[in-house]
Design an enzyme around this catalytic site. Structure first.
Site, PDB file in Angstrom:
ATOM      1  N   VAL A 148      -0.085   9.171  -4.904  1.00  0.00           N
ATOM      2  CA  VAL A 148      -0.870   8.704  -3.765  1.00  0.00           C
ATOM      3  C   VAL A 148      -1.899   9.754  -3.359  1.00  0.00           C
ATOM      4  O   VAL A 148      -3.044   9.430  -3.041  1.00  0.00           O
ATOM      5  CB  VAL A 148       0.053   8.339  -2.586  1.00  0.00           C
ATOM      6  CG1 VAL A 148      -0.746   8.169  -1.295  1.00  0.00           C
ATOM      7  CG2 VAL A 148       0.830   7.058  -2.888  1.00  0.00           C
ATOM      8  N   GLU A 149      -1.502  11.020  -3.383  1.00  0.00           N
ATOM      9  CA  GLU A 149      -2.388  12.078  -2.901  1.00  0.00           C
ATOM     10  C   GLU A 149      -3.565  12.338  -3.831  1.00  0.00           C
ATOM     11  O   GLU A 149      -4.706  12.449  -3.368  1.00  0.00           O
ATOM     12  CB  GLU A 149      -1.591  13.372  -2.703  1.00  0.00           C
ATOM     13  CG  GLU A 149      -0.614  13.338  -1.535  1.00  0.00           C
ATOM     14  CD  GLU A 149      -1.312  13.318  -0.183  1.00  0.00           C
ATOM     15  OE1 GLU A 149      -2.523  13.645  -0.116  1.00  0.00           O
ATOM     16  OE2 GLU A 149      -0.655  12.964   0.810  1.00  0.00           O
ATOM     17  N   THR A 150      -3.326  12.462  -5.134  1.00  0.00           N
ATOM     18  CA  THR A 150      -4.405  12.925  -6.026  1.00  0.00           C
ATOM     19  C   THR A 150      -4.453  12.214  -7.373  1.00  0.00           C
ATOM     20  O   THR A 150      -5.176  12.662  -8.275  1.00  0.00           O
ATOM     21  CB  THR A 150      -4.256  14.436  -6.308  1.00  0.00           C
ATOM     22  OG1 THR A 150      -3.020  14.664  -7.019  1.00  0.00           O
ATOM     23  CG2 THR A 150      -4.271  15.252  -5.028  1.00  0.00           C
ATOM     24  N   TYR A 349       1.489   4.670   4.667  1.00  0.00           N
ATOM     25  CA  TYR A 349       1.509   5.726   3.660  1.00  0.00           C
ATOM     26  C   TYR A 349       2.905   5.870   3.063  1.00  0.00           C
ATOM     27  O   TYR A 349       3.060   5.945   1.831  1.00  0.00           O
ATOM     28  CB  TYR A 349       1.067   7.042   4.294  1.00  0.00           C
ATOM     29  CG  TYR A 349       1.195   8.242   3.392  1.00  0.00           C
ATOM     30  CD1 TYR A 349       0.145   8.619   2.554  1.00  0.00           C
ATOM     31  CD2 TYR A 349       2.351   9.010   3.379  1.00  0.00           C
ATOM     32  CE1 TYR A 349       0.255   9.724   1.724  1.00  0.00           C
ATOM     33  CE2 TYR A 349       2.471  10.114   2.555  1.00  0.00           C
ATOM     34  CZ  TYR A 349       1.427  10.469   1.729  1.00  0.00           C
ATOM     35  OH  TYR A 349       1.540  11.559   0.904  1.00  0.00           O
TER      36      TYR A 349
END
Length: 366
Positions: A148-150, A349
């Protein structure tokens, strides 16, 4: 079985940014840097902060409190450049904008991320298994976070962290409903970042990250890097940019520090009593995502838990995920669901992390 991280590893995390993540290493930025700054690939840039008295006063205070070289701190903050688009990115969506879980989910659970996640898991299977064994955080949760982050390192951000943090420390948008609180937060992050780069003999203008100053595969803010990043590959340095092992171990360590309970599910399915008069929805939603209710008290207010949820012994929260104009989705979140929201304070999230991790796990099983 949960194991504690050695004091030595934590000390490494507290005092080192990997030199390999940043090519140059200087205690003092070159004096010409303000005139010819490294560009932010994402952006136009504005004036330097050397003309802002409040920024230089902050630099002097920081240098004294942290016992840092005063001139080095003044040069670093003074040579940072205002990024005009960053404050705009911090503003919440306009009032009346409908949240939509299905749309949000589609941004993160897609074939591209699932395929990248499968490769990441296959390449780092041993390290993920070791992190799960030592910390009790499931591999699929760690995989979900980094995805999800990168997208597993594909998008770690192109903003100079120094510019982003200084911009948000001194030009956070006044229109934000929590402007004073967030300004103080970014000033603390700037302080942590400068202290960390100074101790590590790293040029503070080298690291690139998000528009909020988050860095590496797991997008750690400077304070999280200092407190929770660890050397999980054993090479004597912490490198969240280039070492998947360090990123994996650091994400797991972060969760343990924020209340992750090994072996506990993240959430249970939930329905509602067929008689609407028995459903006390406002009371169930009042604590937001903070686990507050026992399974019995939740069901007494009209929530109907699945069999596993009805047997849960810890506190639960009713988590509402809005779907635009359609009916919302609901789950009963545990303390581990809440722990995921400490990474990013959003139930949307947290569900995206959980579901991406599950999809990658399913692809791996196939």
């Amino acid at each position: 079985m949960l194991k504690t991280v050695s004091t030595a590893i934590l000390l490494i995390a507290a005092c080192a940014i990997s030199a390999s993540a940043m090519a140059q290493k200087h205690h003092k930025p070159a004096k010409s840097r303000a005139a010819a700054p490294s560009p932010n690939a994402a952006a136009p840039i504005g004036p330097a902060y050397a003309t802002r008295p409040e920024a230089l006063l902050f630099a002097d205070d920081l240098a004294e409190r942290r016992n840092l070289d005063r001139e080095w701190v003044r040069q670093a903050i003074g040579q940072a450049r205002f990024l005009p688009q960053v404050p705009k990115l911090m503003l919440p969506p306009p009032k009346g904008t409908a949240k939509n879980w299905r749309v949000y989910r589609s941004r993160f659970i897609d074939p591209v991320r699932i395929r990248a996640g499968l490769r990441f898991w296959q390449d780092n299977a041993e390290t993920l298994a070791r992190a799960e064994s030592e910390f009790g955080v499931p591999a699929e949760i760690i995989v979900g976070i980094i995805g999800v982050e990168t997208i597993y390192g594909q998008q770690m951000g192109n903003f100079r962290v120094m510019d982003a943090l200084v911009t948000l420390a001194f030009d956070f948008p006044a229109a934000h409903p929590r402007a004073a609180e967030r300004t103080a937060f970014f000033q603390r992050e700037l302080e942590q970042f400068l202290s960390l780069t100074h101790r590590s003999n790293v040029d503070p203008f080298e690291p690139r990250g998000s528009y909020a100053g988050a860095m590496g595969l797991g997008q750690f803010m400077p304070s999280s890097w200092v407190r929770h990043a660890i050397d999980f590959d054993g090479d004597g340095r912490v490198d969240l940019f280039n070492s998947p092992a360090d990123a994996i171990g650091s994400v797991a360590n972060y969760f343990i520090a924020h209340g992750w309970k090994p072996g506990m599910p993240t959430h249970y399915s939930v329905q509602f009593d067929a008689d609407p008069a028995r459903v006390q929805l406002d009371e169930l939603l009042a604590p937001d995502i903070l686990p507050t209710f026992s399974a019995a008290s939740m069901q007494a207010k009209g929530a109907v838990l699945d069999a596993a949820g009805a047997q849960h012994t810890g506190p639960l929260a009713l988590v509402e995920l809005q779907n635009g104009g359609d009916a919302p989705s609901y789950v009963a979140g545990t303390e581990n669901f809440y722990a995921i929201t400490r990474y990013n304070w959003s139930s949307y999230y947290a569900m995206a992390v959980i579901e991406l991790g599950r999809e990658v796990a399913a692809a791996r099983a196939r």
